[in-house]
Motif scaffolding. Structure first.
Motif, PDB file in Angstrom:
ATOM      1  N   ASN A 134       0.849  -1.199   0.000  1.00 19.19           N
ATOM      2  CA  ASN A 134       0.000   0.000   0.000  1.00 19.19           C
ATOM      3  C   ASN A 134       0.882   1.246   0.000  1.00 19.19           C
ATOM      4  O   ASN A 134       2.001   1.219   0.528  1.00 19.19           O
ATOM      5  CB  ASN A 134      -0.865   0.025   1.266  1.00 19.19           C
ATOM      6  CG  ASN A 134      -2.090  -0.882   1.137  1.00 19.19           C
ATOM      7  OD1 ASN A 134      -2.191  -1.698   0.219  1.00 19.19           O
ATOM      8  ND2 ASN A 134      -3.015  -0.735   2.054  1.00 19.19           N
ATOM      9  N   PHE A 135       0.390   2.311  -0.600  1.00 19.53           N
ATOM     10  CA  PHE A 135       1.165   3.551  -0.548  1.00 19.53           C
ATOM     11  C   PHE A 135       0.292   4.790  -0.689  1.00 19.53           C
ATOM     12  O   PHE A 135      -0.864   4.719  -1.119  1.00 19.53           O
ATOM     13  CB  PHE A 135       2.269   3.561  -1.615  1.00 19.53           C
ATOM     14  CG  PHE A 135       1.805   3.519  -3.054  1.00 19.53           C
ATOM     15  CD1 PHE A 135       1.421   4.668  -3.720  1.00 19.53           C
ATOM     16  CD2 PHE A 135       1.785   2.313  -3.765  1.00 19.53           C
ATOM     17  CE1 PHE A 135       1.013   4.629  -5.054  1.00 19.53           C
ATOM     18  CE2 PHE A 135       1.377   2.261  -5.101  1.00 19.53           C
ATOM     19  CZ  PHE A 135       0.992   3.432  -5.746  1.00 19.53           C
ATOM     20  N   HIS A 136       0.871   5.913  -0.293  1.00 21.35           N
ATOM     21  CA  HIS A 136       0.243   7.222  -0.450  1.00 21.35           C
ATOM     22  C   HIS A 136       1.148   8.051  -1.352  1.00 21.35           C
ATOM     23  O   HIS A 136       2.263   8.398  -0.975  1.00 21.35           O
ATOM     24  CB  HIS A 136       0.071   7.909   0.914  1.00 21.35           C
ATOM     25  CG  HIS A 136      -0.478   9.308   0.816  1.00 21.35           C
ATOM     26  ND1 HIS A 136      -0.245  10.265   1.762  1.00 21.35           N
ATOM     27  CD2 HIS A 136      -1.262   9.902  -0.126  1.00 21.35           C
ATOM     28  CE1 HIS A 136      -0.846  11.402   1.407  1.00 21.35           C
ATOM     29  NE2 HIS A 136      -1.463  11.212   0.267  1.00 21.35           N
ATOM     30  N   TYR A 137       0.673   8.326  -2.541  1.00 22.27           N
ATOM     31  CA  TYR A 137       1.455   9.068  -3.532  1.00 22.27           C
ATOM     32  C   TYR A 137       1.068  10.532  -3.455  1.00 22.27           C
ATOM     33  O   TYR A 137      -0.097  10.898  -3.614  1.00 22.27           O
ATOM     34  CB  TYR A 137       1.123   8.513  -4.913  1.00 22.27           C
ATOM     35  CG  TYR A 137       1.856   9.117  -6.095  1.00 22.27           C
ATOM     36  CD1 TYR A 137       2.985   8.494  -6.612  1.00 22.27           C
ATOM     37  CD2 TYR A 137       1.401  10.271  -6.716  1.00 22.27           C
ATOM     38  CE1 TYR A 137       3.645   9.018  -7.725  1.00 22.27           C
ATOM     39  CE2 TYR A 137       2.057  10.802  -7.817  1.00 22.27           C
ATOM     40  CZ  TYR A 137       3.174  10.173  -8.314  1.00 22.27           C
ATOM     41  OH  TYR A 137       3.824  10.685  -9.412  1.00 22.27           O
ATOM     42  N   ARG A 138       2.069  11.360  -3.212  1.00 20.83           N
ATOM     43  CA  ARG A 138       1.827  12.810  -3.141  1.00 20.83           C
ATOM     44  C   ARG A 138       3.094  13.510  -3.571  1.00 20.83           C
ATOM     45  O   ARG A 138       4.098  13.478  -2.858  1.00 20.83           O
ATOM     46  CB  ARG A 138       1.470  13.205  -1.711  1.00 20.83           C
ATOM     47  CG  ARG A 138       1.247  14.693  -1.540  1.00 20.83           C
ATOM     48  CD  ARG A 138       0.868  15.064  -0.104  1.00 20.83           C
ATOM     49  NE  ARG A 138       0.837  16.507   0.035  1.00 20.83           N
ATOM     50  CZ  ARG A 138       1.917  17.264   0.273  1.00 20.83           C
ATOM     51  NH1 ARG A 138       3.085  16.703   0.414  1.00 20.83           N
ATOM     52  NH2 ARG A 138       1.809  18.581   0.363  1.00 20.83           N
TER      53      ARG A 138
END
Lengths: 385, 385
Positions: free
Chosen positions: B3-7
């Motif tokens: 899982n990841f949070h791309y920003r």
């Protein structure tokens, strides 16, 4: 490499259970328009989950359901009316690219005084938009991370893509498990759509965009590896995850910036969909190899050979034209493995409207990878019969 | 895929003459701290250009020049003092990674009550920062588009990387022509640094991150193709452009998100730089092949073989261990072609501090691609002599 301005403001929450981050939607206000298509998000429990999170956040929720594939301008108008009447703060599409595209133009229409069809015909008229937050359930259009939206007016047999910085989503939730229930047909069509976005960027005359070309090949290899896996094992997380992330990366600017080119297969397919309401990805899968064959020449052989060598691992250093032809065969074979149609005849399309369709599609294609006239496009349609 | 949070909020203006967009800095306020290193930006006329644009925008300009390679905490403290005293609104580093890193920690320090060294030791203490706008003159660290900064305290022989969302630049101007005057030594070291960032992400145990792995290979191929070109033709725009864009993409999150792993060669090199103030990229070029050999085993051979096949076009399907060994040889050969040193001895480094350095470097490496203890790190240092 051409000059470019890179700006990808969309945040992505990627992976299992990322729906919990939907609560961040409260940053944009209290009143939300939930946009969706048919029953599938209800069947998979996603509709209830979204509603329950919005309820926990004490959001006022309005709904626009029933958005159709190849979304119609009528749905956009309905959504805009709700936004204006109810003073909606943020638009939340839950679904595939059609639902997202519809919601993006609704968001722009809410800030526009005239008919939203104006904004479809001319993206530069979009001077603002409500924030858009998306929950994606289909890997295909890349609408979850880009500035584009495609809307149809079937009465006029018109289907146009529009674009604006203002309609880039604020954030998108990409949970690959939501795509486990996508049908074989839609999985295949979605993969063909992703690949076509990549092809549109890959076949460019921009010089020296080496990074971008290698990235294109990376994403094509991903589609070729995982498309068939997703088809045969619908709940293979690794396959669904790689396809989902590829769908976003294919069109968010990463491949095109510095290597801009006029898209050509998409405009041709839009004419098919506008006249026959077919599945976009199926139209693309039919037209792509035909277009490749049509534009293959001594001048373009090297690029197609490079494609074959770097994507299909064809042996390097052979005669470029031979390798190019083999690469095109491989492309056709791949679409066949995916169960995609190979001819327009299979979709019930005949020559009836070719003249009109070709005229509309060819508008602007004088700056494509290989410039195409109306007659060229008509011949491509014929070759695809 | 994890899982990841791309920003990635940083905007990039890439290409020739993009300096004109520096005027957009006015969005962040009226008072700017211009941060730079030595004379090179004056020699190339960039200093005057920047000053003239800031003047046209009627900005109040304060300056901090003389930032050193491996930037020191003393420079950060000076910058923080100016920001606090003069109520600076935005920090503008013009230079390479050292200048950018220094400026990023200054920007954070300006919003912090204690000594900025606290923020170097613990990035989670960064609770805000002034906006940072960068003008890049060296392709290497990727600092122009990431959340990291590396600062040294030579009195204590300490060099640490810190990181925070708050110090991601607002926008960066990447004009490849600014790197035409970069020396052979710095061009080579910068390329080694870029490649090391990619290696740190590529050699991961995260499963199923296929897209990320292919992207890593794309960027490695770019370095291998264009590194020698830039070395031999310093004003080759295509080479400089591809290296510059690669430096940003290597570390902005694109390669790591979904495939996280503990970096291991960088921490080892930081100890070399902390004790000997050597050029970061040279230390990396020495340690990388030695590290590869040290962690090569039946368990890791396949990954190294994949690297050889996909980056150096080694023939597929051979014995993985043989291909892996050839891939490592190719890596060493490439660094030699770039004129980079191959042993620590060449940099005047001996065993004196290995014990202390290994102890510090090994802290946290139990979660690396191949877990490493203090003794392992010490042995790697010895093998690199």
């Amino acid at each position: 490499m051409n000059n470019f301005h890179y700006r990808i403001p969309t945040e992505i929450y990627f992976g299992k259970n990322q729906i919990e981050n939907l609560k961040n939607i409260t940053a944009f206000g209290k009143t939300v328009l939930l946009v969706y298509g048919g029953q599938s998000i209800k069947k998979m429990g996603l509709y209830n989950k979204v509603k329950s999170i919005l309820e926990d956040c004490r959001m006022n929720v309005f709904e626009l359901g029933g958005v159709e594939p190849n979304p119609k301008i009528e749905s956009v108008r309905k959504g805009v009316d709700i936004c204006k009447k109810e003073k909606v703060d943020v638009v939340l599409p839950v679904g595939g690219g059609s639902v997202l595209d519809c919601a993006k133009v609704i968001a722009a229409g809410a800030k526009y005084d005239g008919d939203p069809w104006d904004l479809v015909l001319d993206g530069s008229k979009i001077a603002g938009a409500l924030p858009v937050v998306t929950v994606l359930t289909l890997s295909a259009t890349g609408s979850e991370m880009d500035e584009f939206a495609v809307i149809s007016d079937m009465d006029k047999n018109e289907k146009w893509g529009t674009g604006s910085e203002y309609i880039k989503p604020a954030f998108s939730i990409l949970d690959p498990t939501y795509t486990f229930s996508v049908s074989k047909k839609q999985t295949a069509a979605g993969t063909a759509d992703i690949m076509s976005h990549i092809f549109e960027n890959y076949f460019t005359n921009a010089e020296g965009a080496f990074v971008q070309a290698r990235f294109c090949e990376s994403l094509l290899k991903t589609c070729i590896k995982y498309g068939p896996v997703a088809l045969n094992e619908p709940d293979n997380y690794e396959a669904r995850a790689n396809l989902m992330w590829t769908s976003s990366l294919a069109i968010n600017g990463l491949l095109s910036l510095g290597a801009e080119v006029t898209w050509c297969v998409h405009p041709m397919e839009h004419e098919l969909s506008a006249f026959y309401d077919i599945t976009h990805g199926e139209g693309l899968a039919i037209l792509t190899p035909v277009w490749m064959e049509y534009v293959l020449s001594d001048k373009t052989a090297e690029k197609f050979a490079q494609y074959g060598e770097n994507v299909f691992d064809l042996p390097k250093g052979k005669n470029p034209m031979e390798t190019a032809k083999e690469a095109i065969s491989k492309t056709r074979e791949f679409f066949a493995v995916m169960g995609l149609p190979a001819t327009l005849g299979q979709l019930g399309i005949d020559e009836t409207h070719f003249d009109k369709m070709a005229e509309k599609a060819a508008d602007g294609l004088e700056t494509a990878f290989v410039p195409l006239t109306k007659d060229d496009v008509k011949q491509i349609f014929k070759n695809a019969l």
